[in-house]
Design an enzyme around this catalytic site. Structure first.
Site, PDB file in Angstrom:
ATOM      1  N   ASN A 185      -2.259  -2.066  -3.908  1.00  0.00           N
ATOM      2  CA  ASN A 185      -3.184  -0.950  -3.852  1.00  0.00           C
ATOM      3  C   ASN A 185      -2.726   0.152  -4.815  1.00  0.00           C
ATOM      4  OD1 ASN A 185      -5.363   0.625  -2.196  1.00  0.00           O
ATOM      5  ND2 ASN A 185      -3.614   1.989  -2.359  1.00  0.00           N
ATOM      6  N   GLU A 186      -3.566   0.505  -5.763  1.00  0.00           N
ATOM      7  CA  GLU A 186      -3.337   1.645  -6.671  1.00  0.00           C
ATOM      8  C   GLU A 186      -1.911   1.732  -7.204  1.00  0.00           C
ATOM      9  OE1 GLU A 186      -4.406   5.207  -4.579  1.00  0.00           O
ATOM     10  OE2 GLU A 186      -6.499   4.630  -4.384  1.00  0.00           O
TER      11      GLU A 186
ATOM     12  N   GLU B  71     -12.232   1.283  -1.566  1.00  0.00           N
ATOM     13  CA  GLU B  71     -12.067   2.604  -0.949  1.00  0.00           C
ATOM     14  C   GLU B  71     -13.061   3.568  -1.567  1.00  0.00           C
ATOM     15  OE1 GLU B  71      -8.168   4.442  -0.988  1.00  0.00           O
ATOM     16  OE2 GLU B  71      -7.228   2.560  -0.406  1.00  0.00           O
TER      17      GLU B  71
ATOM     18  N   TYR C 285     -12.878   7.846  -5.824  1.00  0.00           N
ATOM     19  CA  TYR C 285     -13.067   9.096  -5.088  1.00  0.00           C
ATOM     20  C   TYR C 285     -13.842  10.139  -5.895  1.00  0.00           C
ATOM     21  CZ  TYR C 285     -10.042   7.249  -1.510  1.00  0.00           C
ATOM     22  OH  TYR C 285      -9.536   6.472  -0.502  1.00  0.00           O
TER      23      TYR C 285
ATOM     24  N   GLU D 255      -1.926  11.669   5.246  1.00  0.00           N
ATOM     25  CA  GLU D 255      -2.304  11.438   3.858  1.00  0.00           C
ATOM     26  C   GLU D 255      -1.106  11.677   2.928  1.00  0.00           C
ATOM     27  OE1 GLU D 255      -5.074  10.117   2.824  1.00  0.00           O
ATOM     28  OE2 GLU D 255      -4.804  10.442   0.695  1.00  0.00           O
TER      29      GLU D 255
ATOM     30  N   HIS E 292       0.843  -1.196   0.000  1.00  0.00           N
ATOM     31  CA  HIS E 292       0.000   0.000   0.000  1.00  0.00           C
ATOM     32  C   HIS E 292       0.884   1.254   0.000  1.00  0.00           C
ATOM     33  CE1 HIS E 292      -4.206   1.559   1.271  1.00  0.00           C
ATOM     34  NE2 HIS E 292      -3.542   2.522   0.677  1.00  0.00           N
TER      35      HIS E 292
ATOM     36  N   TRP F 125     -13.307   4.854   3.262  1.00  0.00           N
ATOM     37  CA  TRP F 125     -12.022   5.420   3.640  1.00  0.00           C
ATOM     38  C   TRP F 125     -12.277   6.713   4.405  1.00  0.00           C
ATOM     39  CZ3 TRP F 125      -7.200   3.482   3.319  1.00  0.00           C
ATOM     40  CH2 TRP F 125      -6.187   4.353   3.699  1.00  0.00           C
TER      41      TRP F 125
END
Ligand SMILES: *[C@@H]1O[C@H](CO)[C@@H](O)[C@H](O)[C@H]1NC(C)=O
Ligand SMILES: *[C@@H]1O[C@H](CO)[C@@H](O)[C@H](O)[C@H]1NC(C)=O
Length: 593
Positions: free
Chosen positions: A242-243, A406, A352, A451, A198, A444
């Protein structure tokens, strides 16, 4: 001389006309309009807009009852029923973690690349999840969720490059500590969704180039085997990566993430070519994912393995931005999943919102709503993403399931987050009604976190943590809203109206919200974030699910004229040797919105 000048002008003219032509030719392929159509639950009363227990059981793939899994006494992931979850990441929450992010944030030579980090007390403690996991776990459990997403930090477990195998390189104390944390999750009646990578690469791997080097694939495979052996009994869902494209872009192409350092323009330009870092690293990550998928299934044939793929709906600001949008979508949307879809039990979607591109950058459009982290609010997009992914892979991979791994919103005032949460859940519900096999929704996040390069500026938590008061936790209204939705499985019309009206009246009273991204008076946003947030008005736009309207073609054309004006102004400034947008004071950087 005159003739050659005319030729040059003509050549430019031809180029320009072809470019504009190309924009119009590509336009119909963009699919800007997302029409969810009739998304209401069949048979539901006017009061109930979404019933997640009903939508789950009405589809043949969701059994009505959920027999207890002998291993845990919990609902087994293969006995599918729609679940709600909450997500965290090691770099965000763990204390006593001497990782690349900490080293990066501490800065060097007076340069501090992580914003809003130096100006808070004890930033390195993050959320003390390593020493006091029970605080976050109790908060999570109290919402009623049944899946807890967390990660294990590769560099914490494997402390040096494992040239001679893993045995000499692992920290067994850390293994034991993670086991205690995993047990604590299960003892609270929650299942475990475990992320292996991650956005955190071990220091020893970053030194030699991380994912741009082939040997990382072997190291990661061994790490996965190790994780399966030690943690497998506690894990219900595995997320290998993750991403990854976000990680590769910000680490290797832009230098925004550790180790930092601006890459040369040549490196940046070459990044996307077949010989550049982007392609190399993404190929290595695909290979590593496939190997990890096999290793996890060898260890446990019933293992449930997936990834968390970031999908933003990328849109053009003006009509001339269409080619760059088409390229960005091609690069980020399906490419990676196309590579690995045969090695997935579920495809996790991190969603998002929308990203509005102008030239090579992001645009802050005054009429649109944004999170503090600069993400555009667009619930229709989540529906659209789930539907298009399902359409694309259902033939090649009929058993592929989806999980929203998320979805969340940075909002210290917690005024937009509440409708944001409901509208995105309505989008998920509509996708299920449309036949997309969505197994769960993971929000999330629990508590305001570190962040990445934005430090502590964006507030993503359902719970506020006061860093000036020993990290004391204060649940926000959306914490209780999520709790209500999770426990009942319902979204009510009344609830939806109430939250939307609250936002609207706040907006009409001139409500403002913090905003953490650096942007200039034209609205162009940079990857850079602010130490102290600027402010921005609440947007006057109906972005609710099924109501969002894109601007018309004329607006897209006018915007491109505006962009040409901005670029000419840039050129003028460049010729005069000034660089005005970066020297604006923070309150002006967001412009008069
Ligand atoms: C963290 O690691 C660096 C080496 O990467 C080391 O110099 C430093 O002393 C470590 N800090 C702590 C607190 O262990
Ligand atoms: C801070 O809070 C933790 C509990 O979260 C507690 O153990 C600790 O004693 C507190 N420290 C101070 C200085 O109050």
């Amino acid at each position: 001389m005159a003739i050659s000048l005319r030729k040059i002008c003509a050549a430019w003219g031809v180029l320009l006309v072809s470019y504009v032509g190309l924009c119009f030719v590509l336009w119909p392929f963009l699919k800007l309009e997302t029409a969810p159509g009739d998304w209401k639950v069949a048979g539901a009363g006017d009061e109930v807009l979404a019933d997640f227990s009903a939508s789950a059981s009405s589809s043949s793939s969701f059994p009505q009852t959920c027999p207890a899994d002998s291993k845990s006494g919990l609902c087994s992931p293969t006995e599918r029923r729609f679940f709600f979850g909450l997500a965290t990441a090691p770099a965000h929450v763990e204390d006593n973690l001497n990782d690349t992010w900490l080293e990066f944030a501490r800065g060097h030579n007076g340069i501090f690349p992580v914003r809003a980090w130096q100006n808070v007390p004890i930033p390195e403690e993050r959320l003390r999840f390593w020493t006091q996991p029970e605080i976050e776990l109790d908060l999570a459990k109290e919402t009623g969720i049944t899946v807890f997403r967390l990660g294990i930090d590769w560099g914490r477990l494997v402390t040096e490059e494992p040239y001679n195998g893993m045995d000499q390189a692992v920290d067994m104390e850390a293994v034991e500590r993670y086991k205690v944390i995993l047990q604590a999750i299960r003892s609270r009646g929650m299942r475990v969704m475990l992320t292996l990578f991650h956005h955190s690469i071990p220091k020893w791997a970053l030194i030699y180039g991380g994912w741009t080097q082939e040997k990382t694939v072997g190291y990661f495979t061994e790490f996965t085997r190790f994780a399966q052996k030690h943690f497998g009994e506690y894990v219900d869902y595995w997320i290998t990566f993750n991403e990854p494209h976000i990680f590769v872009l910000l680490t290797h192409c832009s230098g925004t993430w550790p180790p930092g350092g601006q890459p040369s323009w040549k490196e940046s330009l070459l990044c996307f070519t077949p010989y550049g870092h982007y392609g190399k690293a993404m190929a290595a990550i695909s290979e590593a994912h496939k190997a990890a998928y096999n290793v996890l299934h060898e260890g446990d044939p019933k293992a449930v393995v997936g990834v968390a793929h970031h999908v933003g709906v990328i849109k053009p600001y003006g009509i001339l931005d269409i080619p760059v949008v088409v390229f960005s979508r091609w690069l980020t949307e399906f490419k990676w999943i196309d590579d690995i879809h045969k090695h997935l039990d579920f495809c996790g979607i991190n969603y998002y919102g929308q990203e509005i591109l102008s030239s090579a950058g992001l645009m802050l459009v005054p009429e649109e709503e944004y999170s503090e982290a600069g993400r555009g609010v667009y619930p229709d997009g989540l529906y659209e993403v789930l539907v298009t992914f399902h359409k694309r892979y259902r033939r090649a991979r009929p058993s592929l399931r989806y999980i929203v791994t998320e979805n969340g919103f940075a909002d210290a005032r917690d005024i937009v987050r509440r409708p944001y949460l409901l509208e995105h859940l309505l989008a998920v519900n509509a996708a299920i009604q449309k036949g997309v096999p969505v197994d769960g929704y993971v929000q999330w996040t629990i508590t305001d976190n570190w962040e990445w390069a934005d430090g502590y500026c964006p507030k993503f938590g359902l719970v506020d943590s006061d860093r000036w008061d020993n990290l004391s936790r204060h649940p926000r209204p959306s914490y209780y809203l999520y709790q209500k939705v999770v426990r009942s499985g319902l979204i009510l019309d009344q609830q939806r109206k109430e939250e939307w009206n609250t936002l609207q009246s706040d907006m009409r009273q001139g409500g403002i919200r913090p905003f953490c991204r650096v942007s200039d008076s034209h609205g162009r946003m940079w990857a850079e974030s602010l130490d102290v947030p600027a402010t921005r008005k609440i947007a006057d736009k109906d972005w609710r699910f099924g109501k969002y309207k894109n601007p018309g073609v004329l607006e897209y054309v006018l915007r491109s004229f505006k962009v040409i004006g901005i670029l000419l102004e840039d050129l003028g400034n460049w010729c005069m040797g000034s660089n005005p947008h970066m020297s604006l004071p923070p309150e002006l950087r967001t412009g008069e919105l």
